[in-house]
Design an enzyme around this catalytic site. Structure first.
Site, PDB file in Angstrom:
ATOM      1  N   GLU A  27       0.830  -1.196   0.000  1.00 24.82           N
ATOM      2  CA  GLU A  27       0.000   0.000   0.000  1.00 24.82           C
ATOM      3  C   GLU A  27       0.871   1.256   0.000  1.00 24.82           C
ATOM      4  OE1 GLU A  27      -3.583  -1.994   2.666  1.00 24.82           O
ATOM      5  OE2 GLU A  27      -1.828  -1.121   3.631  1.00 24.82           O
ATOM      6  N   ASP A 201     -11.174  -7.649  -1.737  1.00 30.77           N
ATOM      7  CA  ASP A 201     -11.856  -8.936  -1.823  1.00 30.77           C
ATOM      8  C   ASP A 201     -13.228  -8.809  -1.163  1.00 30.77           C
ATOM      9  OD1 ASP A 201     -11.093 -10.597   1.160  1.00 30.77           O
ATOM     10  OD2 ASP A 201     -10.202  -8.671   0.652  1.00 30.77           O
TER      11      ASP A 201
END
Length: 234
Positions: A27, A201
């Site tokens: 990230e 997800d």
């Protein structure tokens, strides 16, 4: 807290100190690339609530930001949520905190006794985030949603675990491991806060976190560019 943020913005619109906290190197690399020519501070705190709180406090002590943004990825929930969509926090709470009712029978599941049951995002930041939803970056490839983000020290890699969490928080749009801990730290320090999370997800539609692992091979740069568009609007 809101008036302090707005007063600073009016006085020094080009000198606002904005901090972004992420949990993981993946990230961090994405967002450092997005903000490579910016004075926005992007830091990694590490995974989980303790690391998140320590990272937020360190940023507040050393950088003294005018606002903090929690960014990175999260598991999504809801029929309208898709991988690579962005969730903006309206409120945040913990899905793995329970203080019981022995002393105070008003304390809710997810609430640290003596602190808010849910931490609201800063209203001014949320107003700006709403405007981003109408920007050109929000395409048919992904959408921006607002809602509750729940946080806990559990990587949700099974449908059973996600169902357990959603059973307690049916209105949750996303599940992560850091945002509420950063929100709590910002609340204590009177620092405006909001969370921007890219959905990696959908655990209730996934098996063995396969979507999560595929996410890092297919993540769209625009997913993190939305955070930059938001920051530029402040």
């Amino acid at each position: 807290m809101l008036s302090t943020f707005r007063n600073f913005a009016r006085r020094n619109p080009k000198n606002m100190k904005i901090g972004i906290i992420v949990a993981m190197d993946k990230e961090l690399r994405q967002l450092q690339q997005v903000f490579r020519d910016s004075e926005v501070l992007v830091q990694k705190c590490g995974i989980g609530k303790v690391n998140a709180a320590l990272g937020a406090q360190r940023m507040i002590n050393e950088f003294r930001p005018d606002c903090i943004i929690s960014s990175g990825c999260a598991g999504g929930n809801g029929d309208d949520i898709q991988v690579q969509d962005i969730i903006v926090s309206t409120h945040l709470t913990y899905h793995d905190v329970y203080c019981g009712r022995a002393i105070d029978d008003t304390t809710q599941y997810g609430q640290v006794q003596g602190l808010p049951a849910r931490y609201p995002a800063d209203p001014h930041l949320l107003e700006k985030a709403t405007a981003v939803a109408n920007s050109s970056l929000i395409t048919h490839h992904f959408s921006l949603h607002q809602g509750l983000i729940v946080t806990g020290d559990w990587f949700v890699d099974s449908k059973a675990k996600m169902a357990e969490i959603i059973g307690k928080f049916p209105d949750a749009k996303a599940v992560d491991m850091e945002s509420c801990a950063i929100a709590q730290t910002c609340y204590i320090n009177h620092v405006p806060f909001i969370s921007f999370r890219v959905i990696s997800d959908i655990p209730l539609r996934d098996t063995d976190a396969s979507q999560y692992h595929n996410f890092w091979d297919t993540v769209a740069e625009n997913s993190f560019q939305v955070t930059k568009t938001f920051v530029e609007s402040l």
